[in-house]
Design an enzyme around this catalytic site. Structure first.
Site, mmCIF file in Angstrom:
data_model
loop_
_atom_site.group_PDB
_atom_site.id
_atom_site.type_symbol
_atom_site.label_atom_id
_atom_site.label_comp_id
_atom_site.label_asym_id
_atom_site.label_seq_id
_atom_site.Cartn_x
_atom_site.Cartn_y
_atom_site.Cartn_z
ATOM 1 N N TYR A 54 0.828 -1.223 0.000
ATOM 2 C CA TYR A 54 0.000 0.000 0.000
ATOM 3 C C TYR A 54 0.864 1.275 0.000
ATOM 4 C CZ TYR A 54 -3.257 3.425 2.106
ATOM 5 O OH TYR A 54 -4.001 4.533 2.413
ATOM 6 N N ILE A 55 1.683 1.444 1.023
ATOM 7 C CA ILE A 55 2.453 2.698 1.105
ATOM 8 C C ILE A 55 3.567 2.691 0.054
ATOM 9 C CG2 ILE A 55 3.738 4.246 2.646
ATOM 10 C CD1 ILE A 55 2.275 2.916 5.016
ATOM 11 N N ILE B 169 -17.451 -1.784 15.998
ATOM 12 C CA ILE B 169 -16.631 -0.810 16.750
ATOM 13 C C ILE B 169 -16.039 -1.539 17.947
ATOM 14 C CG2 ILE B 169 -16.715 1.285 18.164
ATOM 15 C CD1 ILE B 169 -18.825 2.372 16.257
ATOM 16 N N ARG C 276 -7.323 8.011 16.728
ATOM 17 C CA ARG C 276 -6.129 7.819 15.896
ATOM 18 C C ARG C 276 -5.911 9.066 15.041
ATOM 19 N NH1 ARG C 276 -5.720 4.487 18.942
ATOM 20 N NH2 ARG C 276 -5.410 2.246 18.748
ATOM 21 N N TYR D 213 4.848 -6.615 16.595
ATOM 22 C CA TYR D 213 5.025 -5.740 15.424
ATOM 23 C C TYR D 213 5.880 -4.525 15.782
ATOM 24 C CZ TYR D 213 3.910 -2.028 12.146
ATOM 25 O OH TYR D 213 4.009 -0.982 11.278
ATOM 26 N N ASP E 53 10.183 -6.910 -4.331
ATOM 27 C CA ASP E 53 9.011 -7.358 -3.557
ATOM 28 C C ASP E 53 8.812 -8.850 -3.823
ATOM 29 O OD1 ASP E 53 6.246 -5.531 -2.526
ATOM 30 O OD2 ASP E 53 6.118 -7.716 -2.702
ATOM 31 N N PHE F 6 10.173 -0.714 2.897
ATOM 32 C CA PHE F 6 8.809 -0.922 3.407
ATOM 33 C C PHE F 6 8.529 -2.392 3.729
ATOM 34 C CE2 PHE F 6 8.226 2.708 0.437
ATOM 35 C CZ PHE F 6 7.631 3.617 1.282
ATOM 36 N N ASN G 198 10.582 -12.392 9.332
ATOM 37 C CA ASN G 198 10.408 -11.571 8.129
ATOM 38 C C ASN G 198 10.941 -10.154 8.348
ATOM 39 O OD1 ASN G 198 9.489 -11.102 5.479
ATOM 40 N ND2 ASN G 198 7.579 -10.237 6.230
HETATM 41 N N1 UFG Z 1 -11.310 -0.569 14.534
HETATM 42 C C1 UFG Z 1 -12.646 -0.849 14.788
HETATM 43 N N2 UFG Z 1 -13.274 -1.715 13.948
HETATM 44 C C2 UFG Z 1 -12.655 -2.328 12.895
HETATM 45 C C3 UFG Z 1 -11.277 -2.048 12.648
HETATM 46 C C4 UFG Z 1 -10.640 -1.152 13.500
HETATM 47 O O1 UFG Z 1 -13.236 -0.335 15.721
HETATM 48 O O2 UFG Z 1 -13.288 -3.130 12.194
HETATM 49 C C5 UFG Z 1 -10.622 0.384 15.412
HETATM 50 C C6 UFG Z 1 -9.388 -0.199 16.085
HETATM 51 O O3 UFG Z 1 -9.770 -0.867 17.279
HETATM 52 C C7 UFG Z 1 -8.553 1.062 16.312
HETATM 53 C C8 UFG Z 1 -8.919 1.971 15.124
HETATM 54 O O4 UFG Z 1 -10.144 1.438 14.606
HETATM 55 O O5 UFG Z 1 -8.968 1.692 17.482
HETATM 56 C C9 UFG Z 1 -7.882 1.959 14.014
HETATM 57 O O6 UFG Z 1 -7.594 0.591 13.718
HETATM 58 P P1 UFG Z 1 -6.717 0.149 12.440
HETATM 59 O O7 UFG Z 1 -6.692 -1.345 12.468
HETATM 60 O O8 UFG Z 1 -7.235 0.821 11.214
HETATM 61 O O9 UFG Z 1 -5.283 0.766 12.734
HETATM 62 P P2 UFG Z 1 -4.318 0.584 14.010
HETATM 63 O O10 UFG Z 1 -4.301 1.915 14.722
HETATM 64 O O11 UFG Z 1 -4.632 -0.595 14.817
HETATM 65 O O12 UFG Z 1 -2.911 0.260 13.327
HETATM 66 C C10 UFG Z 1 -2.416 0.961 12.207
HETATM 67 C C11 UFG Z 1 -1.447 0.068 11.428
HETATM 68 C C12 UFG Z 1 -0.220 -0.216 12.220
HETATM 69 C C13 UFG Z 1 0.378 1.084 12.737
HETATM 70 C C14 UFG Z 1 -0.670 1.860 13.488
HETATM 71 C C15 UFG Z 1 -0.148 3.174 13.936
HETATM 72 O O13 UFG Z 1 -2.061 -1.178 11.119
HETATM 73 O O14 UFG Z 1 0.714 -0.854 11.375
HETATM 74 O O15 UFG Z 1 -1.768 2.109 12.643
HETATM 75 O O16 UFG Z 1 -1.170 3.834 14.721
HETATM 76 F F1 UFG Z 1 1.405 0.803 13.589
#
Ligand code: UFG
Length: 323
Positions: free
Chosen positions: A11-12, A205, A219, A141, A31, A73, A92
């Protein structure tokens, strides 16, 4: 510059490759296509299929390309997965970084831009988060990324490597050509958009009892174009050290769902589920250093424009890259 991009089919990496090509750089993507897609690699870039876990793959590629800089990446990125399968994760991410380093040292390549994460900080001591916070990751991670930072710091002392650590907050959005298509998808915005796409009934949620105004996690979402632009700025030879990359604005899960409802015009039903393991209540960046030192200016900071760009891409690519 001649730039080798590991993970350029992800992606990035795909968006950074596109923007590097737009800026006139000569790009080679390395890749293994385990999680990335051939179709996500810009046609202006050269492509070498190889796996960082196999040191001869990257040694050969590095010797063939002889890049001026490497942008690294390629890695596993799911926090939840890292807690279930730690050994493949370390293998990895960390052994891949070691092999990359070995190939860079062997070919006297000094400039490295490393895809790091705010997950290296763990639960922050203060918000917004700047680069002086102590790093105590709470997931395999985050630990694997911190281990790589440390490897690269030692290589700086001993081999004169010039590493830049870009610690991302939550990458989101898309360009016209390239967007977010993880397999399986676990990220909030693409999962929300699957509802108006007719691919899922509702969004879950994960927890509404966090210490935040509406109880859901906060976030800092950053547009993928702005994130990619920081990598291009970091190629300048005098740039080194760590930079946090976010907008400095926090949005709760409920607020993100609401913005997606406005952008798509779809009601997007949401259902409460228990907390997801490993989630911090609030992660928001202080990116003043990136602005001062890199001259970085995020152009798409508003969450509406981030979600709009993701929505346009998903409508144009309903099955991601698997068409
Ligand atoms: N969330 C939900 N429902 C979902 C998916 C996510 O409520 O179906 C919530 C999660 O609990 C979290 C927020 O939405 O509170 C964001 O979740 P993401 O999975 O989109 O992202 P994360 O913050 O967990 O993680 C991402 C990347 C990581 C990185 C991080 C940095 O996956 O690699 O951002 O903040 F390290």
């Amino acid at each position: 510059m001649k730039v080798l991009v590991t993970g350029g089919a992800g992606y990035i990496g795909s968006v950074t490759t596109e923007m590097l090509c737009d800026a006139g750089h000569e790009v080679t993507v390395f890749d293994n296509l385990e999680r990335g897609y051939r179709a996500a690699i810009d046609s202006r870039a050269k492509f070498i299929q190889g796996d960082l876990r196999i040191n001869t793959d990257i040694l050969t590629a590095m010797a063939d390309v002889k890049p001026d800089a490497v942008i690294h990446f390629a890695a596993y990125i799911e926090v939840g997965e890292s807690m279930n399968i730690p050994i493949p994760f370390f293998e990895n991410n960390v052994s891949g970084a070691l092999h990359l380093l070995e190939a860079m040292v062997a070919n006297d390549v000094k400039k490295l831009i490393f895809s790091s994460t705010c997950a290296t900080y763990g639960t922050p001591e203060r918000i917004p988060m700047d680069e002086t916070l102590s790093q105590h990751p709470e997931s395999v991670y985050g630990e694997s990324k911190l281990m790589c930072e440390n490897l690269f710091k030692w290589a700086k002392k001993i081999h004169g490597l010039n590493p830049v650590f870009l610690r991302y907050f939550n990458a989101a959005g898309a360009t016209e050509k390239y967007g977010e298509a993880h397999k399986p998808e676990t990220h909030l915005i693409p999962l929300i958009l699957q509802v108006p796409m007719g691919q899922r009934e509702k969004i879950f949620i994960f927890g509404d009892d966090y210490d935040t105004p509406d109880g859901t996690c906060i976030r800092d979402y950053i547009h993928i174009r702005d994130l990619a632009q920081a990598h291009i700025l970091a190629l300048e030879p005098e740039i080194e050290g760590a930079f946090n990359l976010g907008n400095g604005d926090g949005y709760s899960v409920k607020e993100v769902v609401e913005v997606a409802r406005e952008v798509t015009g779809h009601p997007i039903p949401a259902m409460l589920e228990p907390r997801r393991a490993g989630d911090c209540a609030r992660l928001v960046s202080d990116s003043a250093k990136a602005k001062d030192v890199l001259g970085w200016k995020p152009e798409y900071a508003d969450l509406h424009s981030i979600v709009e760009s993701a929505w346009s891409w998903h409508q144009a690519h309903p099955n991601g890259y698997e068409d």
